[in-house]
Design a protein around this motif. Sequence first.
Motif: not given
Length: 218
Positions: A187-193
């Motif tokens: 999950n790139t969006a979660v990992q970016e956070v």
Amino acid sequence: MDSKVVSGLFQTVPLSASELDFSGEPYSVSVLKVGYCLPQSDGTFRADGTITLIRGPKTILVDTGGPWDRDFLLKTLKERGVEPGDINLVVGTHGHSDHIGNLGLFTEAQIIVGYDISEGDTYRPSMLAHGHVYCVDQHTSVVPSPGHTGQDVSVQVKGTSVGTVLVAGDLFECCSDEDSWRNLSMNTAVQEVSRQEALRTSDVIIPGHGPPFRVIRQ
Ligand SMILES: [Fe+2]
């Protein structure tokens, strides 16, 4: 070549290859093995996870490498005067085989893998899944840092000679992973956070597949 990597308000800068031990009070942090990820010409890749020892009031091992690291791990711990039974807490940053391949060596320790906290066959209620930090003590804590998988954790150590160190597992592959981490992320969006929070709160990050690097805030 400029080795700095800019990510938002932060720069990440490699440390010298020999900077693997960070003294501190009360906790020191030592990288026992630098992880790697090497693509092969046949489409496979060779990989192993970083192994880190944290010593202080408690003795904490963060990731254990793959099963093939068993003898290396026992030998390296022994060279530092540590027997498997001396380890109080083993943290597997996530459930991939190159990070948790030697949990079986540490049957006496409390074990945290992802959001699961256990002692022997006893599992404790965990608030990690709800985004809450698990405090080992006032200096060291296990921090939820999802994205690479659904249940990643990092270990934060305050008060070292280089400031706050984050043993981050595969939240970061390496210092210069802007081209690679998304391909390995659930999950790139979660990992970016999670990554931005790590960059905001850490002075040195120990990634899952490369040497430690420094974080410089703009
Ligand atoms: Fe992984």
